[in-house]
Motif scaffolding. Structure first.
Motif, PDB file in Angstrom:
ATOM      1  N   LEU A   1       6.379   1.497  12.550  1.00 46.92           N
ATOM      2  CA  LEU A   1       7.370   0.948  11.617  1.00 46.92           C
ATOM      3  C   LEU A   1       8.169   2.086  10.990  1.00 46.92           C
ATOM      4  N   PRO A   2       9.446   1.857  10.724  1.00 50.61           N
ATOM      5  CA  PRO A   2      10.240   2.889  10.058  1.00 50.61           C
ATOM      6  C   PRO A   2       9.773   3.065   8.607  1.00 50.61           C
ATOM      7  N   VAL A   3       9.779   4.289   8.130  1.00 44.95           N
ATOM      8  CA  VAL A   3       9.460   4.556   6.720  1.00 44.95           C
ATOM      9  C   VAL A   3      10.776   4.824   5.986  1.00 44.95           C
ATOM     10  N   ALA A   4      11.118   3.937   5.057  1.00 44.07           N
ATOM     11  CA  ALA A   4      12.404   4.053   4.364  1.00 44.07           C
ATOM     12  C   ALA A   4      12.241   4.558   2.940  1.00 44.07           C
TER      13      ALA A   4
ATOM     14  N   GLY B   1      12.106   8.626   6.304  1.00 43.52           N
ATOM     15  CA  GLY B   1      12.529   9.363   7.486  1.00 43.52           C
ATOM     16  C   GLY B   1      11.404   9.574   8.487  1.00 43.52           C
ATOM     17  N   ASP B   2      10.189   9.231   8.090  1.00 42.01           N
ATOM     18  CA  ASP B   2       9.054   9.295   9.024  1.00 42.01           C
ATOM     19  C   ASP B   2       8.889   7.953   9.738  1.00 42.01           C
ATOM     20  N   THR B   3       7.922   7.944  10.652  1.00 46.58           N
ATOM     21  CA  THR B   3       7.503   6.696  11.286  1.00 46.58           C
ATOM     22  C   THR B   3       6.036   6.439  10.951  1.00 46.58           C
ATOM     23  N   LEU B   4       5.740   5.222  10.541  1.00 44.77           N
ATOM     24  CA  LEU B   4       4.363   4.851  10.228  1.00 44.77           C
ATOM     25  C   LEU B   4       3.714   4.266  11.481  1.00 44.77           C
TER      26      LEU B   4
ATOM     27  N   LEU C   1      -7.596  -1.730   9.319  1.00 33.25           N
ATOM     28  CA  LEU C   1      -6.464  -0.914   9.762  1.00 33.25           C
ATOM     29  C   LEU C   1      -6.716   0.565   9.539  1.00 33.25           C
ATOM     30  N   LYS C   2      -5.895   1.359  10.197  1.00 35.79           N
ATOM     31  CA  LYS C   2      -5.882   2.797   9.957  1.00 35.79           C
ATOM     32  C   LYS C   2      -4.435   3.270  10.127  1.00 35.79           C
ATOM     33  N   PHE C   3      -3.987   4.202   9.317  1.00 36.01           N
ATOM     34  CA  PHE C   3      -2.596   4.654   9.363  1.00 36.01           C
ATOM     35  C   PHE C   3      -2.477   6.103   9.808  1.00 36.01           C
ATOM     36  N   GLU C   4      -1.441   6.359  10.540  1.00 37.54           N
ATOM     37  CA  GLU C   4      -1.011   7.730  10.798  1.00 37.54           C
ATOM     38  C   GLU C   4       0.496   7.803  10.522  1.00 37.54           C
ATOM     39  N   VAL C   5       1.013   9.015  10.500  1.00 39.66           N
ATOM     40  CA  VAL C   5       2.449   9.185  10.286  1.00 39.66           C
ATOM     41  C   VAL C   5       2.989  10.152  11.333  1.00 39.66           C
ATOM     42  N   ILE C   6       4.165   9.817  11.867  1.00 35.23           N
ATOM     43  CA  ILE C   6       4.855  10.791  12.714  1.00 35.23           C
ATOM     44  C   ILE C   6       5.963  11.389  11.850  1.00 35.23           C
ATOM     45  N   LYS C   7       5.772  12.642  11.505  1.00 36.35           N
ATOM     46  CA  LYS C   7       6.693  13.278  10.555  1.00 36.35           C
ATOM     47  C   LYS C   7       8.079  13.466  11.166  1.00 36.35           C
ATOM     48  N   GLY C   8       9.092  13.104  10.391  1.00 31.60           N
ATOM     49  CA  GLY C   8      10.462  13.406  10.766  1.00 31.60           C
ATOM     50  C   GLY C   8      11.007  12.614  11.937  1.00 31.60           C
ATOM     51  N   LYS C   9      10.249  11.640  12.383  1.00 34.34           N
ATOM     52  CA  LYS C   9      10.773  10.802  13.476  1.00 34.34           C
ATOM     53  C   LYS C   9      11.270   9.478  12.904  1.00 34.34           C
ATOM     54  N   GLN C  10      12.530   9.168  13.199  1.00 32.27           N
ATOM     55  CA  GLN C  10      13.102   7.924  12.677  1.00 32.27           C
ATOM     56  C   GLN C  10      13.233   6.896  13.781  1.00 32.27           C
ATOM     57  N   ILE C  11      12.688   5.719  13.579  1.00 32.35           N
ATOM     58  CA  ILE C  11      12.939   4.615  14.500  1.00 32.35           C
ATOM     59  C   ILE C  11      13.701   3.546  13.728  1.00 32.35           C
ATOM     60  N   THR C  12      14.386   2.705  14.460  1.00 30.62           N
ATOM     61  CA  THR C  12      15.231   1.721  13.791  1.00 30.62           C
ATOM     62  C   THR C  12      14.564   0.357  13.735  1.00 30.62           C
ATOM     63  N   TRP C  13      13.832   0.000  14.793  1.00 25.87           N
ATOM     64  CA  TRP C  13      13.199  -1.316  14.876  1.00 25.87           C
ATOM     65  C   TRP C  13      11.718  -1.151  15.201  1.00 25.87           C
ATOM     66  N   PRO C  14      10.899  -2.151  14.883  1.00 23.67           N
ATOM     67  CA  PRO C  14       9.459  -2.034  15.109  1.00 23.67           C
ATOM     68  C   PRO C  14       9.108  -1.878  16.585  1.00 23.67           C
TER      69      PRO C  14
ATOM     70  N   LEU D   1       0.864  -1.183   0.000  1.00 22.12           N
ATOM     71  CA  LEU D   1       0.000   0.000   0.000  1.00 22.12           C
ATOM     72  C   LEU D   1       0.899   1.231   0.000  1.00 22.12           C
ATOM     73  N   TYR D   2       0.538   2.181  -0.838  1.00 23.66           N
ATOM     74  CA  TYR D   2       1.245   3.458  -0.829  1.00 23.66           C
ATOM     75  C   TYR D   2       0.514   4.371   0.146  1.00 23.66           C
ATOM     76  N   ILE D   3       1.160   4.719   1.250  1.00 27.54           N
ATOM     77  CA  ILE D   3       0.513   5.551   2.264  1.00 27.54           C
ATOM     78  C   ILE D   3       0.783   7.014   1.931  1.00 27.54           C
ATOM     79  N   GLU D   4      -0.253   7.717   1.547  1.00 24.32           N
ATOM     80  CA  GLU D   4      -0.117   9.134   1.178  1.00 24.32           C
ATOM     81  C   GLU D   4       0.437   9.929   2.354  1.00 24.32           C
ATOM     82  N   GLY D   5       1.453  10.709   2.110  1.00 23.00           N
ATOM     83  CA  GLY D   5       1.975  11.577   3.164  1.00 23.00           C
ATOM     84  C   GLY D   5       3.102  10.955   3.966  1.00 23.00           C
ATOM     85  N   ALA D   6       3.365   9.666   3.757  1.00 22.94           N
ATOM     86  CA  ALA D   6       4.501   9.036   4.456  1.00 22.94           C
ATOM     87  C   ALA D   6       5.750   9.219   3.606  1.00 22.94           C
ATOM     88  N   GLU D   7       6.780   9.781   4.202  1.00 21.63           N
ATOM     89  CA  GLU D   7       8.023   9.998   3.470  1.00 21.63           C
ATOM     90  C   GLU D   7       9.197   9.325   4.189  1.00 21.63           C
TER      91      GLU D   7
END
Lengths: 307, 307, 307, 307
Positions: free
Chosen positions: A181-184, A74-77, A217-230, A66-72
Motif C-alpha cells: 500500500l502507498p504510504v501518504a 513516500g514509502d511503500t507499506l 499481520l506483520k508489517f515491513e516498509v520499502i523505503k523511498g518507493k512510491q506506488i500509486t495503487w495497491p 495503526l501508526y507504523i513506526e518507521g513508515a514515512e
C-alpha cells in the motif's frame, strides 16, 4: 503476541484525521480484532435490516489507524497477512432492495419497487463449512474486505475502495499473501476490517459472509518507493487492484499499473503490454461499491523472466 | 469427416442475409477451416499495419454460415468443441495506437498522438510454445474468438459480441467445452473464426495470438428452449457471457442470466443470487471490442445441489 | 409534390439489405408518411402494453429505404427538414417497468419487481398543445426520432443510434435544420420515422409523445466528402451527435468530431479544443436507447471566425 | 459589507476537519475573495505547466469553511449568489496531455504519448470580452466552479463533485441563482472558489477561464429539510446536479432527484417522470472531474402547475 482490541471504538473513514489506536514496530507480529460490516447489529434473520442500515454509524467499522513506526510519506507499506481466525461461529449475509450488483442503488438510481429484504445467517457445520441450509453452504476462505493506509488529504468512506486500498472486497487479500500500500502520511495509518468468511468474485448481492475476526499481520516498509495503487503478491502471482467507475476504468488502471510493475522487473512497456495480452488474468473483486474493483494478475514465472 | 473450406469466401457480418456455405446434420462431426483476424494479410513484422487495417475487408473473417439441419427459431444450439488444430506454424499479434484496452479508440475518442505501431510474429518452438523471443513465449491454449448464430433481424459486425455470441474473445470457447447459442432463424446460421493460439483475460492490447485453424465441431439442438445470452458448459462449471458497455452492464447481464440458469436447476432466484455472491466467479474476456464481455461462472457441484 | 406512403410495409433495421421503396432526385421536395414507434398498436390507455411490446415486429418502423439518385458511397447526404405535420390528432406515451432511463432494462439488468405499466394518451387541445390533463400538457415541437442512411455492412436495429444516425432521439432533427449523414452505399438508402410531437432532453422514460406524421424533406449531396458521425446545422449552430455507451464515450465522440468540423473552418485542433472548452454546449438527446446520444454544439459565429 | 480574505490560507478538501475562517449570520451579505484553480502559480504562457501541477498543494483552493450561524445538521442551506467580480484583469486556461475530456487521465488510464502542454492567457479587451487572440475571445459569464458544504464524515478532494456540491463546474452556479446544499454538520461549513470567467458545457479540456474573484453571497437556512443532492433555482427553472461515473449514473441521479423535487410541488412520481420525458432538459456541466456532473432542469411554470 500483542492483540489490539478497539473495544468498540471503530473508524468509518480512512483518514489521517483519526487518532492512532496503537503504534506497531516493523516486523512485529500482531493480532487485530475486527468487527463485522454491520457492527454486529444483525443477530437474527428476523431483524429489521432497513432499520439497522439506518441506525448504524457507517459501513465496515475499521480497526485502526495503526501508526507504523518507521513508515514515512513516500514509502511503500508491505503487509504480510499471516492468518485470519473467525471471531465467532456464525456469519451473516443479506439481500437488500437498494444495494447490490443487481438492484438499483444510490449511484445507479431508479424508480424501482422494493422487494422483501432478506437476512441469511450461516453457521459453521461439523465439516467446517459455513452453512445456511443444505444448499447454501460454502467453504471457509477468509479474507479482509478492507485494508488501507490513510490518503494524503482526503478522509474516505469505509464503503469505498481507491488508491489507498479501502473497501476493495478482494478475495486475494488473504492469509499467505502480501499487500503493498502507498504510504501518504508518516506512520502510514493502517486500517483493516470487514472480514469475509468467503466471497465470490464481484460480491454480487453486496454483502458477503460477514464475520468478526482475529487478523494476524506483520508489517515491513520499502523505503523511498512510491506506488500509486495497491499491489498484491501471492506465492505465484503479482496483482494490482484498480478501483474506479465505470468498470472498464478499474480494469485499465489495474493493467496499466501491472505494466508499470513489470517494468520494475526489466520489461519494456510495450512488451509488457504484449505479454499481458496473452497471459494476464483479470477478474472482478467487487461490482457493488462506490468504486468497482478489478484485479489484474501475472504469474511470477512470466514477470520475472527478464531478471 | 467432412472439411468445410471457405476457399477465400468469408463473412464480415453475423447475418441471416448471408448465403449458407454448407448444410450440417445434427451429430455430424465436421472440420472447419478458419482464417485469422487479419485475413492473413500480415506476414512479417515489417508489414505496414495501418495500411493493412485500411485495406482489409473487415476484422475477423468468418467461416459460415452453416445451415444446421433441424435447428429452428426458438431452439437452442449446442456446439461441442472437439478440437482446434493450428492451420500454420506461426501466430501474429500487434500493438496499435488507436485500438486496444490502453489506447484511445473509435469509441473512447481522444486527441492523442500516435506511437509506433508494432507487429509481433510468434512461431512454435520445439517445446510447442508460441515464441517471439526468450521472454514473449506462451503455451498453446487455443480457442475460437468468434462463435455465433445469426441474430433475428440485425447483421452485426464480426468485431462485436452480443446476444448471438459473436466476437466474445472468451478463452472458455475451447476444446472440451460446450457452447449454447440462441437460434433466431431456421438453420441457426452458425459462424466461427478468429482463432487464438492463446489469450489472457481482457485481450489487453486488442490482438491475441492470431492464427488460422482447423476447428472440429459437432452440433446438437435443444428443441423449444430459448436462451437469451450465450452459455458455456465445461466439465466442472456453468458460465454465461454478457457483452455490453459499460463493463458493469456486461457483468450484470452475465450474473443475471446465470441466476436464470440456476433456476432451471431448481434454485429460487434470491437464493441463487445469494449463492453466487459467495461462490461465483467473474472474469473479463475482452475489454477492447465494441461490447466488453464478462464471464460469470458457477461450479456444477453448487449449481446442481438442488437437483 | 410526391408523397411516399409505405402502405404498411416498414423496415425494422437500417440496412442495405432492404429493397428501396422509391427513388428520389436531388433537390426534389417529397413528403414521407411515417408510422409511430409502436406501429399504432396502442390506441387506448387500457391497452395491454406488455402484450403489444411482445407482438409488435420491432420498435420504430421506418419509412424507407429511399434510393437517393446521385448519392454514392463516400459522399455526404444533406437532408433538409422542411416541415413535419401530425398524421393524426393524438400522441401516445407510456411508462414501462423494464425500459426507460430510470428502470432496469435489457442492458442494465437487475432483479427488480415490476410496477404497473401505464399508457398516456395526449390530444391536441384548442391552443394546439398536446394535452393529457391540465398538468401534462406540452407544446407541439415535432422532430424525427430516427433518421439514417444504411451502414456499410451491418443491418442495425431501428432501436439503435450510431454512426449512420438511427434512433438518436435528438430534438434538433427538426424543421429548419439540416442533417448531414455519411453515405456508405450507393443510393444512400435513407430511412426516417419515429416522429415525436415533443421530447425533453434524454427522453427520460423511454417513450416520447409518439405520433404518425407527414415529413417534408429535400436532399442534396456533397460529393466525395466523408463524415464519420451525423452532423446537424441549425440557422445559428453546428452540432455533432455521438452515440455510444457509457455516456461519456458519446460525449467524447460528439466533441472530438465537432473539433474535426471546426478544423474544416480553418481552426487548429488544439485551439478548437480550447474554444469548445469555453463556449461549447453539450446536452443529452437520449439516455434510454442501446447507445446513448450526446449532442455537442458550437455557435456559427464562433466556428466561422477563422473563415 | 464584510469581506473575507483567506490571506493565503486555503483548503484543499471539503471537510468538517478544517477550522472555520469566519462565522456568518443568516441574511448577512458578504464578499469572499477566491483564488484561482492553480493558486495563481501560472502567470505566463511560458510557465512550466507540468512543474506547476506537481508543486501546487492541490487543485481548486477553497475559501472557507464559513460557519453559518443557525445552520444545523439536517437543514438545507440556501445560498444566494448576488454577484461575481473579477479579482484581476486576466484569466488562464491550458491544455494538458494527461488531464481533460479528450485525453487519457488518472482514471481512464492509457499508454499514451504526451503532446506539448499549452498555456493560454486571456485578458479583458475594451469590449469586456476575455481575449486571447482574434479568434479565442469569449464573453464574461462568471460562475463559481466549486461550492460546497462539508460532507458528514468524509473529507473530499476539491477536485471532486458529489452530494455536498464540490467541484461541479456547473455554469448555473452564477449570480442571480440560488444554490441549495445539504447541511451535514452544524454550521454547514461552507466553501467556494475556482471561479471561471466563462465555461462551455462539459469544461472540455478540463481547465476553464480560471480567475481570482470577489464573490458576493447571502445565506438562508430551511430548517429541518433534508436534501440529498445540490439543487439550483434560477428565475425560471429548477435544477438538480448529479455527479457520478459513468455519466449515465450522473444523469439518473439528476433526473431522479428532480422528480423528488417535483413531488414537493404536488406531482405524483410517475406523472413527474412522464412530464420530464417531454419537457426536461439535461446538459453536461463537466466531463473531466473525478465524478462527471449532469444537470437536469424543469421550467418553474411546469413544475408549479400542481400548486
Amino acid at each position: 503476541m500483542r492483540t489490539i482490541d478497539p473495544n468498540g471504538k471503530y473508524c468509518f473513514v480512512f483518514s489521517r484525521y483519526e487518532e492512532p489506536v496503537a503504534k506497531v514496530e516493523l516486523g512485529e507480529e500482531i493480532t487485530l480484532l475486527t468487527e463485522d460490516a454491520y457492527s454486529s447489529l444483525i443477530q437474527s434473520e428476523n431483524d429489521n435490516l432497513a432499520e439497522i442500515r439506518r441506525k448504524r454509524k457507517g459501513p465496515n467499522p475499521q480497526t485502526g489507524p495503526l501508526y507504523i513506526e518507521g513508515a514515512e510519506a513516500g514509502d511503500t507499506l508491505k503487509v504480510h497477512i499471516i492468518d485470519i481466525e473467525p471471531g465467532r461461529d456464525w456469519a451473516v449475509s443479506n439481500i437488500h432492495s437498494f444495494f447490490g450488483g443487481l438492484t438499483p442503488n444510490k449511484f445507479t438510481r431508479m424508480i424501482n419497487v422494493p422487494f422483501n429484504d432478506r437476512i441469511y445467517i450461516y453457521r459453521f457445520d461439523k465439516e467446517g463449512m459455513m452453512r445456511h441450509d443444505d444448499f447454501l453452504r460454502f467453504p471457509w476462505k477468509p479474507f479482509m474486505g478492507t485494508i488501507a493506509t490513510a490518503p494524503p488529504m482526503e478522509a474516505i468512506s469505509t464503503a469505498t475502495p481507491f488508491e489507498h486500498g479501502g473497501n476493495m472486497d478482494c478475495p486475494d487479500v488473504k492469509p499467505g499473501n502480501i499487500i503493498y500500500l502507498p504510504v501518504a502520511v508518516d506512520g502510514a495509518y493502517f486500517f483493516t476490517g470487514d472480514c469475509h468468511a468467503a466471497q465470490g468474485e464481484g460480491e454480487l448481492c453486496g454483502t458477503a459472509l460477514e464475520i468478526t475476526a482475529k487478523v494476524k499481520l506483520k508489517f515491513e516498509v520499502i523505503k523511498g518507493k512510491q506506488i500509486t495503487w495497491p499491489r498484491i503478491e501471492s506465492p505465484d502471482e503479482y496483482m494490482v487492484v484498480g478501483s474506479a467507475r465505470p468498470m472498464e476504468d478499474a480494469a485499465r488502471i489495474a493493467y496499466a499499473e501491472l505494466i508499470e510493475w513489470m517494468t520494475e522487473f526489466g520489461w519494456d512497456k510495450m512488451d509488457a503490454y504484449q505479454a499481458l495480452t496473452h497471459a494476464g488474468k483479470l477478474y472482478c473483486a467487487n461490482m457493488v461499491d462506490p468504486n468497482y474493483s478489478m484485479v489484474a494478475k501475472v504469474s511470477k514465472s512470466l514477470a520475472e523472466r527478464r531478471l
